[in-house]
Scaffold this motif. Sequence first.
Motif, PDB file in Angstrom:
ATOM      1  N   ALA A  80       0.906  -1.263   0.083  1.00  0.00           N
ATOM      2  CA  ALA A  80      -0.075   0.387  -0.181  1.00  0.00           C
ATOM      3  C   ALA A  80       0.815   1.122   0.243  1.00  0.00           C
ATOM      4  N   ILE A  81       2.135   1.500   0.562  1.00  0.00           N
ATOM      5  CA  ILE A  81       2.987   2.587   1.057  1.00  0.00           C
ATOM      6  C   ILE A  81       3.402   2.630  -0.781  1.00  0.00           C
ATOM      7  N   VAL A  82       3.570   1.456  -1.229  1.00  0.00           N
ATOM      8  CA  VAL A  82       4.002   2.014  -2.406  1.00  0.00           C
ATOM      9  C   VAL A  82       3.366   2.048  -3.518  1.00  0.00           C
ATOM     10  N   VAL A  83       2.324   1.548  -4.134  1.00  0.00           N
ATOM     11  CA  VAL A  83       1.252   1.837  -4.434  1.00  0.00           C
ATOM     12  C   VAL A  83       0.604   3.992  -4.076  1.00  0.00           C
ATOM     13  N   LEU A  84       0.810   4.793  -2.649  1.00  0.00           N
ATOM     14  CA  LEU A  84       0.646   5.788  -2.431  1.00  0.00           C
ATOM     15  C   LEU A  84       1.699   6.123  -3.139  1.00  0.00           C
ATOM     16  N   PRO A  91      -0.642   8.421  -9.653  1.00  0.00           N
ATOM     17  CA  PRO A  91      -1.082  10.172  -9.722  1.00  0.00           C
ATOM     18  C   PRO A  91      -1.495  10.554  -8.776  1.00  0.00           C
ATOM     19  N   LEU A  92      -1.643  11.722  -8.574  1.00  0.00           N
ATOM     20  CA  LEU A  92      -2.450  11.940  -6.942  1.00  0.00           C
ATOM     21  C   LEU A  92      -3.628  11.961  -7.177  1.00  0.00           C
ATOM     22  N   ARG A  93      -4.479  11.814  -7.887  1.00  0.00           N
ATOM     23  CA  ARG A  93      -5.792  11.460  -7.658  1.00  0.00           C
ATOM     24  C   ARG A  93      -5.997   9.901  -7.652  1.00  0.00           C
ATOM     25  N   LEU A  94      -5.402   9.176  -7.825  1.00  0.00           N
ATOM     26  CA  LEU A  94      -5.004   7.596  -7.286  1.00  0.00           C
ATOM     27  C   LEU A  94      -4.464   7.366  -6.225  1.00  0.00           C
ATOM     28  N   LYS A  95      -4.183   7.581  -5.769  1.00  0.00           N
ATOM     29  CA  LYS A  95      -2.927   7.895  -4.512  1.00  0.00           C
ATOM     30  C   LYS A  95      -4.652   6.288  -3.165  1.00  0.00           C
ATOM     31  N   TRP A  96      -5.503   7.324  -3.860  1.00  0.00           N
ATOM     32  CA  TRP A  96      -6.828   5.949  -3.032  1.00  0.00           C
ATOM     33  C   TRP A  96      -6.890   4.789  -2.836  1.00  0.00           C
ATOM     34  N   LEU A  97      -6.225   4.418  -4.380  1.00  0.00           N
ATOM     35  CA  LEU A  97      -6.342   3.092  -4.289  1.00  0.00           C
ATOM     36  C   LEU A  97      -5.167   2.032  -3.292  1.00  0.00           C
ATOM     37  N   SER A  98      -4.937   2.761  -2.721  1.00  0.00           N
ATOM     38  CA  SER A  98      -3.606   1.730  -1.460  1.00  0.00           C
ATOM     39  C   SER A  98      -4.729   1.650  -0.090  1.00  0.00           C
ATOM     40  N   LEU A  99      -6.221   2.243  -0.310  1.00  0.00           N
ATOM     41  CA  LEU A  99      -6.759   2.196   1.146  1.00  0.00           C
ATOM     42  C   LEU A  99      -7.296   1.237   0.864  1.00  0.00           C
ATOM     43  N   PRO A 100      -8.056   0.299  -0.329  1.00  0.00           N
ATOM     44  CA  PRO A 100      -8.012  -1.117   0.243  1.00  0.00           C
ATOM     45  C   PRO A 100      -6.663  -2.255   0.488  1.00  0.00           C
ATOM     46  N   ALA A 101      -5.677  -1.814   0.446  1.00  0.00           N
ATOM     47  CA  ALA A 101      -4.887  -2.632   0.496  1.00  0.00           C
ATOM     48  C   ALA A 101      -4.823  -2.330   1.921  1.00  0.00           C
ATOM     49  N   PHE A 102      -4.464  -1.044   2.647  1.00  0.00           N
ATOM     50  CA  PHE A 102      -4.681  -0.546   3.868  1.00  0.00           C
ATOM     51  C   PHE A 102      -5.454  -1.090   5.375  1.00  0.00           C
TER      52      PHE A 102
END
Length: 850
Positions: A616-620, A624-635
């Motif tokens: 999730a940290i790597v994805v974050l 890009p800026l508005r796609l960083k929320w994709l790390s939320l499911p992994a967290f």
Amino acid sequence: MREGQSSSDKTQSGGCAPRIGELCLEEDKFSSVLFETDTALAGRATQQRTKTQVNARNAHSNASTRFAEEKQRLRLCDVVQKTRELLRFVLRPDWSAVMTYARSALVQDWNKGHGILWYALCHLAGVLVYFSLPAEPYSVLSGIPFILLVLFAFQRWRGGRLTVGLTALLFFLAGFFLADLRVEYARGDPLERPVTRKVEGVVAGVKHSGKGAYSVIFADVTTLSQKSVTPLSYRIRISIKGMKEAPVMGDRMQLKARLLPPGGAVRPGGYDFARTAFFSGIGAVGYALSKPVVVAPVEGTSFLQGIERVRSGIAQRIRRVLDNSAESAFAVALLVGKRDYLATADKDALRNAGLAHVLAISGMHMGLVTSLVFLGARLILSLSQSLALKGHIHVYASVAALIAAIVYLGLSGASVATQRAFLMAAMILCAGLLGRRAFSLRGLALACLVLLSLRPEEVLAPGFQMSFIAVLALLSAYMLGKDWLLGDRDSSRRRNVSWFHKVSRVSLRWILACTLTSLIAGAATGPVAAMHFEQVAPYGVLGNILAMPLVTFVVMPLGLLSLLAIPFGADAFFLQGMEAGLALVLKAAYWVSSLSEGLTSLGVASAPGYLLVIFAIVVLCVMPLRLKWLSLPAFTVSVLMFAGGKAPDLMIADAGKHIAYYGQDGAFLLTSSRMSFAADSLLRAGGVSAGSFKQHKVRASDRSCDERGCVIEIFPQQPAEGGRISSAPILLAQSKVAEVLEADCHLATIVITQAQAPPACRAELVLDQKVFGERGSAYIWLSANVEGGERIKKVRWAYDAQRRPWNPKLPQATNDLIAAEERNHLALNVDAARAEDASFVGGVGRFQRD
């Protein structure tokens, strides 16, 4: 003609004759208006050119370009509106719009030069997949697909049809194939069983391990006997005590030693020395039984041995000048990367204070060295008028900084973090020489590709993981906040402020930047440190705020000057100033460590949860800026894993010699008689600090023992509703002799023995010599159900059922044992008896080979 005549007439008639830069306002007011109009037009044209240049620069810029023109202030209503939009999307997501935006954002990100970063991640994923396999694949399965894909990709590239997905798959298979190739290259024939031999070899590495004690690596080893001389195909590491002087690199030494096969992981998920020895070419370890004798002194040393001798000489010089103080050991660790002289208490204090990264020579050290040399070279060269006018100072300073980086790489020991920092610094300096802008994320990706292509096994090392994820997080955060960090230098309202306001503003910004740097780096490396070491630094931000100004502005500059002054013998002044700064750093570390006492140990937690957090940290960081929320499911999933996970109820390490369990009162107990590496590892796995070993050492009343073995009552760690669910324990039997194995198999649920148990043993779990040799140490989770059924819920082994090449080999004696079916039967060895086997039967005496 008329204009010239009119001008002369005005001059003769007493009118004003305007000079250059003046206006004639008395006679001809219209001319002043024209001049002002022309000036305004010229200024507007200049503004238009400046705006065009700025737009062009922005269009062709990357993350290292500063955007300080038009800024929009974030208001509270904007935050509320964005929050409402986010909630609306969560409740009613418009996936078509999301996919459209994601595609355009990724394409824009790709066009900015981030493609190499994604390729590096694919390469890293291929290496990780290879090392995560439960069994060794056939080399042909990784080589042939990679070669075929390379040919297919080349054909597509020539036709202009090479796609991004095909290139990413190529990098993935390249990582897998290179990892397999590296393992095949490192394969050897290590020692299989303990032996006592007289050996002779060349000193290839020396590590100080105590007063008069050294750990020496020998290369070109041969074993000596009365009848023959046998060369060994691997290196050996020998512990030697009682030496007045350190062994010299390149000397050929001879001694009698007890050699053992390299040991593996003490516990599941712990440090695996066998893997390190496998990739280092070390096939045996041991200790000296006689005083080493130098057979042949140094004749001609290799390049690497010469560098090692220089490092040792500098370390001894620093130790002598600073009178072997604790600060001298700290200085040696910072300047030449030798941490052998640091006391254990100092290491623990620095680690608990969040300052362990200071000891690991990496980006901070390499950045300070290169920047100081660069700035110093520019300052010195600018004193020459001819060089300053020709404009070659930047080139010469970059070359000097690059040479300093190469020298410091050799002096520091070239660890993986130092190599990463050197590669990134070299790329930045070379980009400056070529007139190109250095993009840091591209430099990090290229460094990752180079290191993983040469040494794929480093992906499993904590140093590699922590170094790269920390730099990735810091660079990503810098890309978002660089405008604030650099400040608005073009703002006219700050030009007339007082010097006190400027200094205070810069100081506050520096403190906030240091705090944010520590927070970001600590948050990124925290999961990695917790996964590998079961420890965190809760007050790491405070420790970095107190210590890093001293390290940055006092310790490292003086250390660099001392290295430059050592050849002239003028290093004492700089080393003494460095010692004073390091003394303050150690005081700050001990004070912060005292605040975090009892809060640093975490214990064993969910390994998949840690991996998801890192993912999730790597994805974050890379999205890009508005796609960083994709790390939320992994967290979210990782939090659920940590919440639903449970630490093991029973930990068996080092072939059953050390056992950690929970007593009836819930206390964590350890069966070790003294503090050792295995005991420290089990204490950290249980979330207990090493300083509380005596409080957790098992008492005589906690188990029932005699000369033939022990019986221990094991309880589950904690039931779901709190308190003990039942007083019925699980019995664990430690059988020291074969005579009690039959009785222990009927009595206990778990049987641990160094012998080989009979197949008819009725215990639910039997860990004998064969099991320990095949699977290693174990974590055991117990079931709270006492009404029947199996009491063992899950077992996690140190090794998979299929051995990988770097796992310790199954001892030959274990393979050749014949199981004893009855108490009065003996366990025999199929091979003929050998003289060195006398040590296995308590030294009862020597016997002939026949």
